[in-house]
Design a protein around this motif. Structure first.
Motif, short mmCIF file in Angstrom:
data_model
loop_
_atom_site.label_atom_id
_atom_site.label_comp_id
_atom_site.label_asym_id
_atom_site.label_seq_id
_atom_site.Cartn_x
_atom_site.Cartn_y
_atom_site.Cartn_z
N LEU A 1 0.87 -1.11 0.26
CA LEU A 1 -0.01 0.18 -0.06
C LEU A 1 0.91 1.28 0.03
CD1 LEU A 1 -2.33 -1.35 2.78
CD2 LEU A 1 -2.99 -0.93 0.29
N TYR A 2 0.30 2.33 -0.57
CA TYR A 2 1.13 3.54 -0.60
C TYR A 2 0.68 4.38 0.65
CZ TYR A 2 2.01 2.46 -5.11
OH TYR A 2 2.46 1.69 -6.45
N GLU A 3 1.54 4.15 1.76
CA GLU A 3 1.12 4.67 3.10
C GLU A 3 0.96 6.27 3.10
OE1 GLU A 3 3.11 3.25 6.61
OE2 GLU A 3 2.44 1.17 5.99
N SER A 4 1.70 7.10 2.11
CA SER A 4 1.52 8.57 1.95
C SER A 4 0.26 8.82 1.37
CB SER A 4 2.75 9.11 1.26
OG SER A 4 2.83 8.51 -0.16
N LEU A 5 -0.48 7.83 0.69
CA LEU A 5 -1.69 8.12 0.27
C LEU A 5 -2.76 7.81 1.38
CD1 LEU A 5 -1.36 6.60 -3.33
CD2 LEU A 5 -0.97 9.10 -2.61
N THR A 6 -4.25 8.45 1.10
CA THR A 6 -5.36 8.06 1.91
C THR A 6 -5.76 6.56 1.27
OG1 THR A 6 -6.84 8.88 0.16
CG2 THR A 6 -5.83 10.56 2.19
N ALA A 7 -6.70 6.02 2.10
CA ALA A 7 -7.25 5.04 1.66
C ALA A 7 -7.99 5.01 0.36
CB ALA A 7 -8.17 4.44 2.72
N ALA A 8 -8.66 6.18 0.13
CA ALA A 8 -9.28 6.57 -1.02
C ALA A 8 -8.52 6.52 -2.29
CB ALA A 8 -10.27 7.80 -1.10
N LEU B 1 -11.86 6.75 4.78
CA LEU B 1 -11.35 6.74 3.39
C LEU B 1 -10.29 7.90 2.99
CD1 LEU B 1 -14.23 6.00 1.05
CD2 LEU B 1 -11.97 4.64 1.16
N ASP B 2 -10.68 9.05 3.88
CA ASP B 2 -9.78 10.40 4.01
C ASP B 2 -8.51 9.99 4.80
OD1 ASP B 2 -11.55 11.54 1.97
OD2 ASP B 2 -12.91 12.17 3.15
N LYS B 3 -8.34 9.22 5.50
CA LYS B 3 -7.26 9.16 6.25
C LYS B 3 -5.98 8.60 5.77
CE LYS B 3 -9.74 8.69 10.52
NZ LYS B 3 -9.98 8.06 11.74
#
Length: 69
Positions: A7-14, A48-50
């Motif tokens: 997963l891309y941890e710097s991105l949000t779940a969305a 989703l926005d976290k």
């Protein structure tokens, strides 16, 4: 499953879902609906926005399990 899922941890779940959903052959209008559907399945709609970096290991595993479609 390892805690360091792809997963891309710097991105949000969305944003992670959007990236992986785009690998499917979907129309642009279907993209948002698919993200919402997957988020509901894995019970992460409220998150989703976290940023994924803030997720627990369990949340990451649930998200990753469905990001790898």
């Amino acid at each position: 499953m390892a805690q360091s899922d792809a997963l891309y941890e710097s991105l949000t779940a969305a944003e992670n879902l959007s990236f992986f959903v785009k690998t499917k052959d979907l129309t642009r209008s279907s993209l948002s609906a698919e993200i919402a559907r997957v988020a509901q399945i894995v019970a992460l709609t409220a998150a989703l926005d976290k940023k994924v970096a803030l997720f627990s290991g369990g949340m990451k595993r649930r998200l990753f399990g469905h990001c790898s479609f």
